[in-house]
Design a protein around this motif. Structure first.
Motif, PDB file in Angstrom:
ATOM      1  N   ARG A   1      37.066  46.068  51.865  1.00  0.00           N
ATOM      2  CA  ARG A   1      35.841  45.351  51.498  1.00  0.00           C
ATOM      3  C   ARG A   1      35.669  45.307  49.968  1.00  0.00           C
ATOM      4  N   ILE A   2      35.912  46.450  49.302  1.00  0.00           N
ATOM      5  CA  ILE A   2      35.785  46.499  47.841  1.00  0.00           C
ATOM      6  C   ILE A   2      36.788  45.561  47.183  1.00  0.00           C
ATOM      7  N   ALA A   3      38.023  45.594  47.678  1.00  0.00           N
ATOM      8  CA  ALA A   3      39.063  44.743  47.101  1.00  0.00           C
ATOM      9  C   ALA A   3      38.749  43.270  47.339  1.00  0.00           C
ATOM     10  N   THR A   4      38.150  42.955  48.518  1.00  0.00           N
ATOM     11  CA  THR A   4      37.793  41.559  48.816  1.00  0.00           C
ATOM     12  C   THR A   4      36.736  41.050  47.831  1.00  0.00           C
ATOM     13  N   ARG A   5      35.710  41.889  47.621  1.00  0.00           N
ATOM     14  CA  ARG A   5      34.660  41.480  46.680  1.00  0.00           C
ATOM     15  C   ARG A   5      35.224  41.340  45.263  1.00  0.00           C
ATOM     16  N   ALA A   6      36.105  42.243  44.848  1.00  0.00           N
ATOM     17  CA  ALA A   6      36.697  42.165  43.513  1.00  0.00           C
ATOM     18  C   ALA A   6      37.531  40.902  43.366  1.00  0.00           C
ATOM     19  N   ARG A   7      38.290  40.566  44.420  1.00  0.00           N
ATOM     20  CA  ARG A   7      39.107  39.359  44.349  1.00  0.00           C
ATOM     21  C   ARG A   7      38.231  38.113  44.253  1.00  0.00           C
ATOM     22  N   GLU A   8      37.136  38.072  45.046  1.00  0.00           N
ATOM     23  CA  GLU A   8      36.234  36.918  45.005  1.00  0.00           C
ATOM     24  C   GLU A   8      35.602  36.769  43.612  1.00  0.00           C
ATOM     25  N   ALA A   9      35.183  37.901  43.005  1.00  0.00           N
ATOM     26  CA  ALA A   9      34.601  37.852  41.663  1.00  0.00           C
ATOM     27  C   ALA A   9      35.626  37.373  40.647  1.00  0.00           C
ATOM     28  N   ALA A  10      36.865  37.878  40.789  1.00  0.00           N
ATOM     29  CA  ALA A  10      37.922  37.468  39.866  1.00  0.00           C
ATOM     30  C   ALA A  10      38.241  35.990  40.030  1.00  0.00           C
ATOM     31  N   ALA A  11      38.212  35.505  41.258  1.00  0.00           N
ATOM     32  CA  ALA A  11      38.491  34.083  41.509  1.00  0.00           C
ATOM     33  C   ALA A  11      37.408  33.214  40.879  1.00  0.00           C
ATOM     34  N   ALA A  12      36.127  33.643  41.006  1.00  0.00           N
ATOM     35  CA  ALA A  12      35.020  32.875  40.409  1.00  0.00           C
ATOM     36  C   ALA A  12      35.137  32.851  38.892  1.00  0.00           C
ATOM     37  N   GLU A  13      35.460  34.010  38.330  1.00  0.00           N
ATOM     38  CA  GLU A  13      35.615  34.089  36.872  1.00  0.00           C
ATOM     39  C   GLU A  13      36.779  33.226  36.410  1.00  0.00           C
ATOM     40  N   ALA A  14      37.872  33.253  37.164  1.00  0.00           N
ATOM     41  CA  ALA A  14      39.029  32.433  36.809  1.00  0.00           C
ATOM     42  C   ALA A  14      38.688  30.953  36.886  1.00  0.00           C
ATOM     43  N   SER A  15      37.872  30.593  37.889  1.00  0.00           N
ATOM     44  CA  SER A  15      37.456  29.190  38.022  1.00  0.00           C
ATOM     45  C   SER A  15      36.603  28.754  36.831  1.00  0.00           C
ATOM     46  N   ARG A  16      35.668  29.621  36.409  1.00  0.00           N
ATOM     47  CA  ARG A  16      34.830  29.290  35.242  1.00  0.00           C
ATOM     48  C   ARG A  16      35.686  29.165  33.983  1.00  0.00           C
ATOM     49  N   SER A  17      36.612  30.077  33.826  1.00  0.00           N
ATOM     50  CA  SER A  17      37.481  30.027  32.649  1.00  0.00           C
ATOM     51  C   SER A  17      38.316  28.754  32.643  1.00  0.00           C
ATOM     52  N   ALA A  18      38.779  28.353  33.800  1.00  0.00           N
ATOM     53  CA  ALA A  18      39.591  27.133  33.882  1.00  0.00           C
ATOM     54  C   ALA A  18      38.761  25.912  33.521  1.00  0.00           C
ATOM     55  N   ARG A  19      37.510  25.878  33.991  1.00  0.00           N
ATOM     56  CA  ARG A  19      36.656  24.737  33.654  1.00  0.00           C
ATOM     57  C   ARG A  19      36.383  24.696  32.140  1.00  0.00           C
ATOM     58  N   ALA A  20      36.089  25.883  31.566  1.00  0.00           N
ATOM     59  CA  ALA A  20      35.829  25.937  30.121  1.00  0.00           C
ATOM     60  C   ALA A  20      37.049  25.459  29.340  1.00  0.00           C
ATOM     61  N   ARG A  21      38.222  25.876  29.791  1.00  0.00           N
ATOM     62  CA  ARG A  21      39.457  25.447  29.106  1.00  0.00           C
ATOM     63  C   ARG A  21      39.628  23.946  29.199  1.00  0.00           C
ATOM     64  N   ASP A  22      39.390  23.379  30.354  1.00  0.00           N
ATOM     65  CA  ASP A  22      39.549  21.933  30.547  1.00  0.00           C
ATOM     66  C   ASP A  22      38.567  21.169  29.669  1.00  0.00           C
ATOM     67  N   GLU A  23      37.320  21.709  29.607  1.00  0.00           N
ATOM     68  CA  GLU A  23      36.303  21.029  28.774  1.00  0.00           C
ATOM     69  C   GLU A  23      36.681  21.078  27.293  1.00  0.00           C
TER      70      GLU A  23
END
Length: 317
Positions: free
Chosen positions: A285-307
């Motif tokens: 459960r802890i690893a799942t939540r960490a992965r989801e948070a990391a995925a969201a952060e990676a998505s935000r970073s990717a959008r910022a990079r594209d912009e």
């Protein structure tokens, strides 16, 4: 006193009633494993539950060791008398054995009754067969005296099949059966001699028609001997059928015990896996939540990079 853990376990287990055997054996297996003695655990786990008749003989060997010893010792005298061709001594010893075995069977029945396990006639017959075998074979005598019997044993002539009859392994190398002290043997035979002399003295005073009565008795005896022969043949056939059924029972019982031991081991392993599963679920459960948070952060970073790249392109143009 035995110091080997397997021998100690066998001593304790074969003193129990058969219904208590399996649970007590499994407990000792678990104790041996907990102590890190896997070899002893395996050997104790291989100990088989005794049949009802074997349990009674084990109790007899423990509670009446002197009388069982007398029977085993009598076997040595029987063997010597037979080897010497001493028919008179052999007949007397056979009669003594019959009397001793009858007494032991009655004691065995009493011991079983006292333990709340009243034996059937078939069980007592197996007890008697086992005691006869103990007086025929040195190895069978040692097996009976050990108190570790697993099944009844039976003598066929002078041969006794002891395969799988003793818990914890086969009996040791052949040993010569013991004998009673010479003075005791002489005293017993002297008493028999006096009895025969008394009978002869009474026979001298027979009435005139005693010969006719003796002839009638002789014919009646011949009839009874023939009836006994036929009964023995039928009994031998029935005993063979019983032996085959007992062999099938022993095989089924061994299979049951093996499966029961395997079930206990699987239940122990299942309990262990369940204990390990709970922290693993928490970690998942802890690893799942960490992965989801990391995925969201990676998505935000990717959008910022594209912009940023898009803004740079506009400036360059």
């Amino acid at each position: 006193m035995a110091t080997d853990p397997v021998a100690e376990a066998a001593d304790a287990l074969y003193a129990l009633v058969p219904e208590e055997f399996t649970a007590a054996r499994n407990e000792r297996v678990a104790d041996a494993r907990a102590a890190g003695d896997t070899e002893a655990a395996k050997a104790i786990g291989a100990l088989r539950r005794p049949s009802p008749s074997a349990w009674i003989v084990n109790r007899l060997a423990r509670d009446e060791p002197d009388r069982v010893g007398d029977l085993v010792g009598l076997g040595g005298e029987l063997a010597d008398a037979q080897a010497a061709g001493d028919g008179r001594a052999l007949g007397a010893l056979v009669a003594e054995r019959r009397e001793l075995i009858g007494h032991l069977v009655r004691l065995a029945s009493g011991l079983a009754d006292a333990a709340g396990r009243s034996p059937s006639r078939a069980v007592l017959d197996e007890v008697e067969q086992t005691l006869v075998a103990a007086s025929v074979s040195a190895d069978a005598g040692a097996a009976v005296a050990s108190g570790w019997l697993v099944r009844a044993i039976r003598a066929v002539g002078v041969e006794v099949d002891l395969a799988g009859a003793v818990g914890g392994g086969e009996p040791g190398p052949p040993r010569r059966l013991g004998k009673r002290p010479a003075a005791e043997r002489a005293d017993t035979r002297a008493r028999r001699g006096e009895g025969r002399a008394d009978a002869a003295s009474r026979g001298a005073a027979r009435p005139p028609d005693a010969d006719r009565a003796a002839e009638t008795a002789r014919r009646e005896r011949e009839r009874l001997v023939e009836a006994r022969r036929q009964a023995r043949e039928r009994a031998d056939d029935d005993e063979q059928a019983l032996a085959e059924a007992s062999a099938r029972f022993d095989a089924a019982e061994r299979r049951f015990d093996d499966l029961e031991t395997e079930r206990d081991e699987l239940e122990r392993r299942l309990s262990q896996v369940r204990d390990e599963l709970r922290p693993a679920e928490r970690e998942l459960r802890i690893a799942t939540r960490a992965r989801e948070a990391a995925a969201a952060e990676a998505s935000r970073s990717a959008r910022a990079r594209d912009e940023a790249e898009s803004a740079l392109d506009d400036v360059d143009r």
